[in-house]
Scaffold this motif. Structure first.
Motif, PDB file in Angstrom:
ATOM      1  N   MET A   1       0.842  -1.184   0.000  1.00  0.00           N
ATOM      2  CA  MET A   1       0.000   0.000   0.000  1.00  0.00           C
ATOM      3  C   MET A   1       0.882   1.241   0.000  1.00  0.00           C
ATOM      4  N   ALA A   2       0.739   2.109  -0.967  1.00  0.00           N
ATOM      5  CA  ALA A   2       1.606   3.261  -1.099  1.00  0.00           C
ATOM      6  C   ALA A   2       1.324   4.288  -0.012  1.00  0.00           C
ATOM      7  N   PHE A   3       2.318   5.094   0.274  1.00  0.00           N
ATOM      8  CA  PHE A   3       2.177   6.119   1.281  1.00  0.00           C
ATOM      9  C   PHE A   3       1.090   7.129   0.929  1.00  0.00           C
ATOM     10  N   ASN A   4       0.933   7.423  -0.371  1.00  0.00           N
ATOM     11  CA  ASN A   4       0.073   8.540  -0.722  1.00  0.00           C
ATOM     12  C   ASN A   4      -1.389   8.153  -0.868  1.00  0.00           C
ATOM     13  N   ARG A   5      -1.785   7.054  -0.261  1.00  0.00           N
ATOM     14  CA  ARG A   5      -3.170   6.630  -0.355  1.00  0.00           C
ATOM     15  C   ARG A   5      -4.051   7.537   0.509  1.00  0.00           C
ATOM     16  N   ASN A   6      -5.167   8.028  -0.061  1.00  0.00           N
ATOM     17  CA  ASN A   6      -6.150   8.808   0.665  1.00  0.00           C
ATOM     18  C   ASN A   6      -7.401   7.970   0.850  1.00  0.00           C
ATOM     19  N   GLY A   7      -8.324   8.483   1.650  1.00  0.00           N
ATOM     20  CA  GLY A   7      -9.608   7.826   1.788  1.00  0.00           C
ATOM     21  C   GLY A   7      -9.569   6.679   2.765  1.00  0.00           C
ATOM     22  N   PRO A   8     -10.664   5.890   2.833  1.00  0.00           N
ATOM     23  CA  PRO A   8     -10.771   4.817   3.818  1.00  0.00           C
ATOM     24  C   PRO A   8      -9.700   3.752   3.616  1.00  0.00           C
ATOM     25  N   LEU A   9      -9.246   3.183   4.717  1.00  0.00           N
ATOM     26  CA  LEU A   9      -8.261   2.117   4.660  1.00  0.00           C
ATOM     27  C   LEU A   9      -8.949   0.791   4.361  1.00  0.00           C
ATOM     28  N   PRO A  10      -8.318  -0.078   3.568  1.00  0.00           N
ATOM     29  CA  PRO A  10      -8.870  -1.414   3.389  1.00  0.00           C
ATOM     30  C   PRO A  10      -8.825  -2.184   4.695  1.00  0.00           C
ATOM     31  N   ALA A  11      -9.700  -3.159   4.812  1.00  0.00           N
ATOM     32  CA  ALA A  11      -9.801  -3.903   6.075  1.00  0.00           C
ATOM     33  C   ALA A  11      -8.483  -4.544   6.478  1.00  0.00           C
ATOM     34  N   SER A  12      -7.659  -4.947   5.504  1.00  0.00           N
ATOM     35  CA  SER A  12      -6.407  -5.639   5.813  1.00  0.00           C
ATOM     36  C   SER A  12      -5.406  -4.751   6.541  1.00  0.00           C
ATOM     37  N   SER A  13      -5.522  -3.432   6.407  1.00  0.00           N
ATOM     38  CA  SER A  13      -4.564  -2.540   7.045  1.00  0.00           C
ATOM     39  C   SER A  13      -5.172  -1.761   8.208  1.00  0.00           C
ATOM     40  N   LEU A  14      -6.401  -2.097   8.566  1.00  0.00           N
ATOM     41  CA  LEU A  14      -7.002  -1.451   9.718  1.00  0.00           C
ATOM     42  C   LEU A  14      -6.534  -2.120  11.000  1.00  0.00           C
ATOM     43  N   GLY A  15      -6.040  -1.318  11.943  1.00  0.00           N
ATOM     44  CA  GLY A  15      -5.663  -1.850  13.237  1.00  0.00           C
ATOM     45  C   GLY A  15      -6.812  -1.740  14.216  1.00  0.00           C
ATOM     46  N   SER A  16      -6.742  -2.501  15.261  1.00  0.00           N
ATOM     47  CA  SER A  16      -7.800  -2.492  16.262  1.00  0.00           C
ATOM     48  C   SER A  16      -7.422  -1.605  17.439  1.00  0.00           C
ATOM     49  N   PHE A  17      -8.321  -0.688  17.791  1.00  0.00           N
ATOM     50  CA  PHE A  17      -8.128   0.122  18.977  1.00  0.00           C
ATOM     51  C   PHE A  17      -9.113  -0.290  20.073  1.00  0.00           C
ATOM     52  N   SER A  18      -9.729  -1.455  19.905  1.00  0.00           N
ATOM     53  CA  SER A  18     -10.752  -1.888  20.856  1.00  0.00           C
ATOM     54  C   SER A  18     -10.185  -2.100  22.258  1.00  0.00           C
ATOM     55  N   LYS A  19      -8.894  -2.390  22.345  1.00  0.00           N
ATOM     56  CA  LYS A  19      -8.282  -2.611  23.651  1.00  0.00           C
ATOM     57  C   LYS A  19      -7.514  -1.390  24.160  1.00  0.00           C
ATOM     58  N   ASP A  20      -7.585  -0.257  23.434  1.00  0.00           N
ATOM     59  CA  ASP A  20      -6.957   0.965  23.918  1.00  0.00           C
ATOM     60  C   ASP A  20      -7.619   1.365  25.233  1.00  0.00           C
ATOM     61  N   VAL A  21      -6.818   1.736  26.201  1.00  0.00           N
ATOM     62  CA  VAL A  21      -7.339   2.047  27.526  1.00  0.00           C
ATOM     63  C   VAL A  21      -7.112   3.514  27.850  1.00  0.00           C
ATOM     64  N   THR A  22      -7.972   4.048  28.700  1.00  0.00           N
ATOM     65  CA  THR A  22      -7.878   5.431  29.137  1.00  0.00           C
ATOM     66  C   THR A  22      -7.082   5.503  30.436  1.00  0.00           C
ATOM     67  N   LEU A  23      -6.020   6.290  30.424  1.00  0.00           N
ATOM     68  CA  LEU A  23      -5.228   6.530  31.621  1.00  0.00           C
ATOM     69  C   LEU A  23      -5.858   7.674  32.409  1.00  0.00           C
ATOM     70  N   PRO A  24      -5.392   7.977  33.594  1.00  0.00           N
ATOM     71  CA  PRO A  24      -6.003   9.045  34.386  1.00  0.00           C
ATOM     72  C   PRO A  24      -6.122  10.352  33.593  1.00  0.00           C
ATOM     73  N   ALA A  25      -7.331  10.877  33.543  1.00  0.00           N
ATOM     74  CA  ALA A  25      -7.593  12.096  32.757  1.00  0.00           C
ATOM     75  C   ALA A  25      -7.649  13.299  33.692  1.00  0.00           C
ATOM     76  N   ASP A  26      -6.542  13.594  34.373  1.00  0.00           N
ATOM     77  CA  ASP A  26      -6.554  14.676  35.346  1.00  0.00           C
ATOM     78  C   ASP A  26      -5.942  15.971  34.830  1.00  0.00           C
TER      79      ASP A  26
END
Length: 373
Positions: free
Chosen positions: A1-26
């Motif tokens: 996949m070239a660097f200059n790709r715009n628009g939505p990412l194909p499913a194969s290059s989408l990473g998951s942020f479902s396990k991203d956690v929130t640290l103290p928001a102070d």
């Protein structure tokens, strides 16, 4: 996949942020800078509320505040000493602050005439002590010997406001308001090695030096990033620019007119707010960009590939304002902050935009190029 790709990412290059956690928001205002200790999983987060908060980040994703540095104005940059004992901070109050992490003791080692945009601990051969470098809107980069508080050991005149600065190994890079890039060989910090135009056409937001000090990346407000080699003989195989953090809107819908206008597309361009290289030698060519579109991506600079792209983890698409890979554990975590970045002025601010400090655990496949035989 070239660097200059715009628009939505194909499913194969989408990473998951479902396990991203929130640290103290102070933090009480937008987080402007994130830095990890090289010696332990301690995370420093500098904020526009004039504080740098130090967190002890556990392997289960929880974090506890352990120390805090207080400045007299918004903090624009922070950094850890190589041995993990001290935190450096600088910003609108023009001062260079130090915090001893274990004791909480603070000191001011010097000051500029105008706000300070970048600050780093650097290693200068033969100095015999840790040296601090700072880049300011007064148009200078100054070097401070912590044994001699108050007077700069060396001053470099850059001619314009310093908008971004970074250093690794022997190389320090300072980017100024006139789109100039100033390079300093830390073996001779009393003089500029050379100066050149930015590879990008618009205002620089961040620079990041390769972990080995042999090149750097430049980020700008135009949704574009550039990579350059320090040795000009390597330019042909290293230097390039690419588009990122852009969003292509769908064509205008048909109208009821007898003759509908031709369909047009709109590309929304977002500022790059941070660029960071992976610290582990195994992933020496991997780096991350984060943007005002609320997304971050991991890239392979050698293969000119986007490895993984992470869509905005929140429905509001809050801008990412700062980010960094962890260092003591070899880049196992990627911390990023969300908040309002003022890219749309006062009118664009909203209570819905939240200041958050987030943590993404980095999977090996997200930062490893998939080579094809």
């Amino acid at each position: 996949m070239a660097f200059n790709r715009n628009g939505p990412l194909p499913a194969s290059s989408l990473g998951s942020f479902s396990k991203d956690v929130t640290l103290p928001a102070d933090a009480e205002d937008t987080i402007s800078s994130i830095s990890w200790s090289p010696a332990a999983n301690y995370l420093a987060a500098g904020s526009w509320d004039g504080k740098v908060r130090i967190y002890d980040v556990k392997s289960n994703g929880t974090a506890q505040g352990v120390a805090m540095l207080s400045a007299e104005g918004p903090v624009f940059d922070c950094d850890w000493a190589k041995d993990g004992t001290m935190v450096l901070a600088a910003g609108a109050d023009r001062k260079i602050h130090l915090l001893h992490a274990a004791t909480g003791q603070q000191a001011v080692i010097g000051a500029h005439e105008r706000p300070v945009r970048g600050a780093r601990f650097v290693e200068v051969p033969g100095s015999g002590a840790p040296i601090v470098a700072s880049g300011s809107w007064d148009g200078t980069v100054k070097f401070w010997d912590m044994r001699q508080q108050g007077a700069a050991a060396a001053t470099l005149v850059c001619g314009e406001r310093v908008y971004a600065m970074d250093a690794q190994e022997r190389l320090l890079v300072a980017a100024t308001a006139d789109r100039r890039i100033h390079l300093v060989d830390l073996q001779n910090p009393a003089a500029l090695l050379r100066s050149q135009d930015s590879p990008l056409k618009h205002q620089t937001t961040k620079v990041a030096v390769f972990p080995d000090g042999k090149g750097w990346a430049t980020a700008s407000i135009e949704g574009r990033c550039g990579v350059n080699a320090l040795d000009e003989r390597d330019a042909s195989k290293t230097n390039f620019t690419f588009r990122c953090h852009r969003e292509t809107a769908p064509p205008n819908p048909p109208t009821n007119h007898v003759r509908a206008p031709p369909a047009t597309t709109t590309t929304n361009v977002y500022a790059l707010t941070d660029v960071r290289f992976h610290p582990h030698p195994r992933h020496a060519h991997t780096f991350a960009t984060a943007g005002s579109d609320g997304t971050y991506s991991f890239w392979d600079r050698a293969g000119h590939m986007r490895l993984k792209g992470f869509a905005a983890p929140f429905a509001e698409k809050d801008p990412i304002t700062a980010a960094a890979f962890s260092r003591a554990d070899g880049g196992a975590a990627y911390a990023y902050a969300t908040g309002y970045d003022w890219s749309r002025g006062h009118a664009g601010n909203s209570p819905k935009v939240q200041t958050r400090l987030m943590l993404h655990w980095v999977a090996e496949e997200e930062v490893s190029p998939q080579r094809r035989g």
